[in-house]
Design a protein around this motif. Structure first.
Motif, mmCIF file in Angstrom:
data_model
loop_
_atom_site.group_PDB
_atom_site.id
_atom_site.type_symbol
_atom_site.label_atom_id
_atom_site.label_comp_id
_atom_site.label_asym_id
_atom_site.label_seq_id
_atom_site.Cartn_x
_atom_site.Cartn_y
_atom_site.Cartn_z
ATOM 1 N N LYS A 147 0.845 -1.200 0.000
ATOM 2 C CA LYS A 147 0.000 0.000 0.000
ATOM 3 C C LYS A 147 0.874 1.241 0.000
ATOM 4 C CE LYS A 147 -2.908 2.734 3.091
ATOM 5 N NZ LYS A 147 -3.929 2.796 4.127
ATOM 6 N N GLY A 150 -4.497 5.084 -1.662
ATOM 7 C CA GLY A 150 -5.871 4.609 -1.722
ATOM 8 C C GLY A 150 -6.071 3.400 -2.621
ATOM 9 N N ASP A 153 -5.795 0.421 -0.518
ATOM 10 C CA ASP A 153 -6.961 0.268 0.363
ATOM 11 C C ASP A 153 -8.134 -0.347 -0.393
ATOM 12 O OD1 ASP A 153 -5.761 1.315 2.574
ATOM 13 O OD2 ASP A 153 -6.623 3.313 2.396
ATOM 14 N N HIS A 309 -8.457 5.045 -10.781
ATOM 15 C CA HIS A 309 -8.327 5.677 -9.465
ATOM 16 C C HIS A 309 -7.655 7.038 -9.599
ATOM 17 C CE1 HIS A 309 -9.186 1.877 -7.225
ATOM 18 N NE2 HIS A 309 -8.738 1.364 -8.353
ATOM 19 N N ASN A 403 -16.077 5.112 -3.565
ATOM 20 C CA ASN A 403 -15.437 4.079 -2.749
ATOM 21 C C ASN A 403 -16.123 3.914 -1.406
ATOM 22 O OD1 ASN A 403 -13.333 3.476 -4.525
ATOM 23 N ND2 ASN A 403 -12.018 5.083 -3.681
ATOM 24 N N ARG A 457 -0.136 11.761 0.490
ATOM 25 C CA ARG A 457 1.089 11.886 -0.290
ATOM 26 C C ARG A 457 1.412 13.360 -0.470
ATOM 27 N NH1 ARG A 457 0.004 10.666 -5.134
ATOM 28 N NH2 ARG A 457 -2.195 10.159 -4.940
ATOM 29 N N GLN A 461 -1.177 16.882 -6.474
ATOM 30 C CA GLN A 461 -2.608 16.547 -6.421
ATOM 31 C C GLN A 461 -3.243 16.968 -5.099
ATOM 32 O OE1 GLN A 461 -3.457 12.324 -6.638
ATOM 33 N NE2 GLN A 461 -5.551 12.591 -5.910
ATOM 34 N N LYS A 462 -2.489 16.806 -4.005
ATOM 35 C CA LYS A 462 -3.083 16.964 -2.678
ATOM 36 C C LYS A 462 -3.133 18.418 -2.198
ATOM 37 C CE LYS A 462 -3.722 12.542 -2.397
ATOM 38 N NZ LYS A 462 -5.055 11.952 -2.486
ATOM 39 N N GLY A 511 7.061 10.451 6.455
ATOM 40 C CA GLY A 511 7.136 8.990 6.324
ATOM 41 C C GLY A 511 5.762 8.411 6.062
ATOM 42 N N ASN A 513 3.244 5.781 7.692
ATOM 43 C CA ASN A 513 3.072 5.061 8.944
ATOM 44 C C ASN A 513 1.572 4.884 9.231
ATOM 45 O OD1 ASN A 513 2.850 4.463 11.765
ATOM 46 N ND2 ASN A 513 4.982 5.111 11.977
ATOM 47 N N GLU A 534 -9.491 15.167 -6.742
ATOM 48 C CA GLU A 534 -9.536 13.988 -5.870
ATOM 49 C C GLU A 534 -10.556 13.005 -6.428
ATOM 50 O OE1 GLU A 534 -7.794 11.937 -3.874
ATOM 51 O OE2 GLU A 534 -7.355 13.730 -2.692
ATOM 52 N N CYS A 536 -11.667 10.142 -5.501
ATOM 53 C CA CYS A 536 -12.652 9.859 -4.446
ATOM 54 C C CYS A 536 -12.132 10.460 -3.141
ATOM 55 C CB CYS A 536 -12.894 8.364 -4.275
ATOM 56 S SG CYS A 536 -13.996 8.031 -2.892
ATOM 57 N N GLY A 537 -10.976 9.941 -2.695
ATOM 58 C CA GLY A 537 -10.463 10.358 -1.393
ATOM 59 C C GLY A 537 -11.002 9.404 -0.342
ATOM 60 N N ASN A 539 -9.405 9.541 3.027
ATOM 61 C CA ASN A 539 -9.149 10.106 4.358
ATOM 62 C C ASN A 539 -10.346 10.870 4.911
ATOM 63 O OD1 ASN A 539 -6.527 9.151 4.894
ATOM 64 N ND2 ASN A 539 -5.697 10.618 3.435
HETATM 65 N N1 LIG Z 1 2.166 9.017 5.035
HETATM 66 C C1 LIG Z 1 1.178 8.165 5.182
HETATM 67 N N2 LIG Z 1 1.177 7.283 6.187
HETATM 68 C C2 LIG Z 1 0.157 6.408 6.333
HETATM 69 N N3 LIG Z 1 -0.892 6.337 5.514
HETATM 70 C C3 LIG Z 1 -0.927 7.191 4.495
HETATM 71 C C4 LIG Z 1 0.090 8.145 4.268
HETATM 72 N N4 LIG Z 1 -0.218 8.839 3.154
HETATM 73 C C5 LIG Z 1 -1.374 8.350 2.715
HETATM 74 N N5 LIG Z 1 -1.804 7.357 3.527
HETATM 75 C C6 LIG Z 1 -2.995 6.548 3.381
HETATM 76 O O1 LIG Z 1 -3.156 6.250 2.002
HETATM 77 C C7 LIG Z 1 -4.524 6.342 1.660
HETATM 78 C C8 LIG Z 1 -4.687 7.498 0.715
HETATM 79 O O2 LIG Z 1 -5.866 7.380 0.094
HETATM 80 P P1 LIG Z 1 -6.509 8.523 -0.817
HETATM 81 O O3 LIG Z 1 -7.757 7.975 -1.351
HETATM 82 O O4 LIG Z 1 -6.672 9.744 -0.004
HETATM 83 O O5 LIG Z 1 -5.443 8.862 -1.877
HETATM 84 P P2 LIG Z 1 -4.620 8.347 -3.147
HETATM 85 O O6 LIG Z 1 -4.380 9.602 -3.869
HETATM 86 O O7 LIG Z 1 -3.454 7.568 -2.740
HETATM 87 O O8 LIG Z 1 -5.558 7.376 -3.981
HETATM 88 C C9 LIG Z 1 -6.153 7.385 -5.302
HETATM 89 O O9 LIG Z 1 -7.022 6.234 -5.281
HETATM 90 C C10 LIG Z 1 -7.983 6.300 -4.240
HETATM 91 C C11 LIG Z 1 -8.733 4.990 -4.249
HETATM 92 O O10 LIG Z 1 -9.601 4.895 -5.311
HETATM 93 C C12 LIG Z 1 -8.883 7.501 -4.388
HETATM 94 O O11 LIG Z 1 -9.722 7.564 -3.256
HETATM 95 C C13 LIG Z 1 -8.048 8.766 -4.483
HETATM 96 O O12 LIG Z 1 -8.895 9.877 -4.736
HETATM 97 C C14 LIG Z 1 -7.018 8.622 -5.578
HETATM 98 O O13 LIG Z 1 -6.212 9.778 -5.683
HETATM 99 C C15 LIG Z 1 -5.269 6.509 2.946
HETATM 100 O O14 LIG Z 1 -5.553 5.267 3.502
HETATM 101 C C16 LIG Z 1 -4.250 7.236 3.817
HETATM 102 O O15 LIG Z 1 -4.490 7.088 5.175
#
Ligand SMILES: Nc1ncnc2c1ncn2[C@@H]1O[C@H](COP(=O)(O)OP(=O)(O)O[C@H]2O[C@H](CO)[C@@H](O)[C@H](O)[C@H]2O)[C@@H](O)[C@H]1O
Length: 643
Positions: A147, A150, A153, A309, A403, A457, A461-462, A511, A513, A534, A536-537, A539
């Motif tokens: 992972k 997202g 996940d 995604h 999601n 991340r 994007q964020k 990091g 974590n 985003e 979906c997002g 968090n």
């Molecule tokens: N430093 C860190 N330490 C621990 N955990 C961390 C972390 N940084 C991120 N995470 C975890 O990674 C996941 C991030 O999920 P997001 O859906 O917000 O974004 P992501 O852009 O990666 O996913 C892409 O795919 C997903 C899934 O479809 C979409 O929701 C999203 O919009 C799309 O950009 C969450 O579980 C978050 O807690």
């Protein structure tokens, strides 16, 4: 995250040969089905032991098929023989029981025992799907095995939700080994003793498969030395790995073979399956089905769904690398991609490239994104990353499904990572979580001070640049701010320096974590997500489940899932689960934060109402899975998009 980041404005790309109507390839000169099996076997260490009415294939672990072979109408013919072995008749077997093949036994559906096991996950009777499918997820990440965000996940939890509704589900992903204690996550997987050779990168590349059956899902891991290295799935501190095209080409080829050659639980998944190709890493799957398998009579009953995604990552490589994919040369047009003049690097650069995601868009049977809002945005110039015209041309088969989240992993009443459990009915534990977080991070312990969090991340994007820009002004208020993230080194350094500038107010954890992410989600009062886009997002969904109020930019899935607080409705109790701000500017973000902080301080009962509405909102995969099933039903009603 991975591969080439395509510049945002690519609206005048060459779209010749891009759309369905433009796809024209020379008539096929390929061999008929049994010969194709011979060809496959040559490539993949399988060997034909007998041919005739049926095709028998031997692999390292036994014979895969029997006398059964599909006729034109999609029925199965099973031969009946006398004692001497002569054919004395044929039996028709209905399609509905042709799900896969047991080694050395006639084709039949997945065993009843196994189905019951799937049905009883979590120990309670679940609502079942009306029609059940053999589903194959292909993904670069699947939590908990891998992972970075997202994608992991979703591919770690949606398959379980679908399996619990009665589908037979396989997830195919690489077996990443990093030479760290984290590799222990693969402790329970077993070597299937199946080695195949896939034709790509000018050679026959040998991969093998590992497997774990967990929570009703077949987790299949493709193994190759290129997946064994330190870093994350896509790169390390020096940037993206240079051989990602190779690594994910292997994944896609291997995933296409997996349903045919792996006898999971004794039965292969067989040809009538549904491939769910996630993002560009798996984008070759629909292309291979169309360009290779279907032309040879294999996977004619299979369908593919491309699940997007994140459109910003497309798997773009130099045009000369096309031959590496192991695709017929006449399919080049499906992946062709031309950069506009301004994006070329020098006068002799023709801008010619290949784009895996584009190839998937023009070959997949249906396309899904992870929210309805994003499904629309990707058809616009602003959100389409150069693919908006192509995606618009596929609007009839383009849908968005928001999601869900894993409500067991993310449950404040059960979470083992947090200081104190709590529920919507008893929020006292949340204050304990806040105090514990302040203590852990060395912030002044101040239960009344609004604690704002960010997790994600550190990426364009964020909207991380907006936070950096806003921090000096925000820090003039009586608030505390906690950030967890990794990615862009510029922002990692900035987080470290902000910590020393605002010693009593700011903490930046650089990091990745997972336990800390749970503690921040539980301990903060507010979660900030100023994402530029985003899809979906997740968090914000986790935050709401933990009674942490999201303040988000009104885009994509954020706009679909967060409702701005309105105190004047519902007889004065109000409605809404957070705040959306727009446009994406420092001023509107700070204004939303100020409104939230004022509500937090001066309108306690309104704040509690916002928290509770978020905590009780339905974010389960159960609801999303039903919508996926609707799309699965549609995809099997239509003939394959490319035949
Ligand atoms: N430093 C860190 N330490 C621990 N955990 C961390 C972390 N940084 C991120 N995470 C975890 O990674 C996941 C991030 O999920 P997001 O859906 O917000 O974004 P992501 O852009 O990666 O996913 C892409 O795919 C997903 C899934 O479809 C979409 O929701 C999203 O919009 C799309 O950009 C969450 O579980 C978050 O807690």
């Amino acid at each position: 995250m991975e591969s080439l980041h395509v510049p945002k404005v690519l609206s005048f790309l060459s779209f010749s040969n891009l759309t369905h109507t433009h796809l024209s390839f020379p008539p096929t000169t390929y061999l008929s089905s049994p010969s194709f099996w011979k060809e496959r076997c040559k490539d993949s260490s399988l060997k034909i032991v007998r041919s005739g009415i049926g095709v028998h294939v031997d692999s390292n672990y036994g014979s895969v098929s029997t006398d059964a072979v599909k006729d034109e109408k999609g029925l199965i013919l099973d031969t009946e023989r006398d004692d001497s072995g002569s054919v004395i008749g044929f039996n028709l077997i209905l399609e509905s029981v042709s799900g896969g093949s047991k080694i050395n036994e006639p084709c039949q559906d997945v065993s009843t025992d196994r189905m019951e096991e799937i049905e009883n996950i979590n120990g309670k009777e679940k609502e079942k799907a009306r029609s059940k499918h053999n589903i194959v997820f292909v993904t670069a990440e699947a939590a908990p095995y891998s992972k970075t965000g997202g994608l992991g996940d979703v591919c770690g939890s949606l398959p379980i939700a679908l399996a619990s509704r009665g589908h037979r589900v396989m997830v195919v992903s690489p077996r990443y080994l990093h030479g760290s204690p984290g590799d222990n996550i693969f402790a329970n997987v077993s070597d299937l003793q199946c080695r195949i050779k896939v034709p790509c990168f000018g050679d026959a590349q040998e991969v093998c498969f590992y497997h774990e059956y967990r929570k009703g899902v077949d987790w299949v891991f493709v193994d190759h030395p290129s997946y064994h290295r330190p870093g994350n799935p896509y790169g390390n501190g020096h940037g993206a790995f240079g051989d990602n095209q190779f690594r994910f080409t292997l994944l896609s080829h291997a995933a296409c073979e997996a349903p045919l050659v792996l006898p999971l639980g004794g039965y292969t998944y067989g040809e009538k399956c549904l491939f769910l190709a996630n993002d560009w890493h798996a984008g070759l799957v629909p292309i291979l089905l169309a360009a290779k398998y279907r032309l040879h009579g294999v996977y004619k009953e299979a369908r593919s769904v491309l699940l997007i995604h994140n459109l910003a990552h497309q798997g773009v490589e130099p045009a000369a690398s096309y031959e590496n994919f192991g695709l017929p040369s006449e399919w080049y047009g499906a992946l062709e991609w031309v950069f506009p003049t301004w994006a070329r690097t020098h006068a002799l650069d023709t801008g010619l490239a290949v784009n895996v995601l584009k190839g998937a868009i023009v070959t997949a049977d249906r396309i899904l994104t992870v929210s309805q809002g994003y499904a629309w945005e990707i058809t616009t110039v602003e959100g389409g990353y150069g693919l908006h015209e192509l995606l618009s041309s596929r609007k009839p088969v383009l849908n968005g499904i928001t999601n869900g989240i894993d409500i067991f992993d993310w449950d404040p009443s059960l979470d083992k990572h947090i200081a104190s459990p709590y529920t919507a009915d008893d929020l006292s534990g949340k204050m304990q979580c806040k105090i514990a977080l302040q203590k852990e991070l060395g912030l002044p312990i101040r239960p009344d001070c609004p604690l704002i969090g960010f997790i994600g991340r550190l990426d364009y994007q964020k909207g991380i640049d907006l936070i950096r820009w806003a921090i000096p002004e925000l820090m003039q208020n009586d608030v505390q701010f906690v950030m967890l993230g990794s990615g862009d080194l510029l922002y990692e350094d900035w987080m470290r320096s902000a910590e020393s500038t605002y010693r009593d107010k700011f903490r930046g954890w650089v990091g990745f974590n997972v336990p800390i992410s749970h503690r921040i989600t539980a301990g903060c009062d507010i979660l900030l997500m100023p994402s530029r886009f985003e899809p979906c997002g997740l968090n914000q969904l986790y935050a709401m489940r933990y009674g942490t109020v999201p303040i988000v930019h009104g885009t994509g899935g954020l706009r679909d899932t967060v409702q701005t607080f309105n105190p004047y409705v519902q007889g004065g109790t109000g409605e809404g689960t957070g705040w959306l701000f727009s446009p994406l500017s420092k001023e509107s973000m700070i204004a939303a934060l100020r409104t939230a902080i004022m509500t937090y301080r001066d309108h306690k009962s309104s704040w509690e109402g916002i928290m509770k509405r978020g905590m009780t909102r339905d974010s389960t995969w159960e609801a999303a899975a039903k919508k996926y099933e609707q799309v699965f039903d549609w995809v099997f009603v239509d003939p394959p998009y490319i035949r």
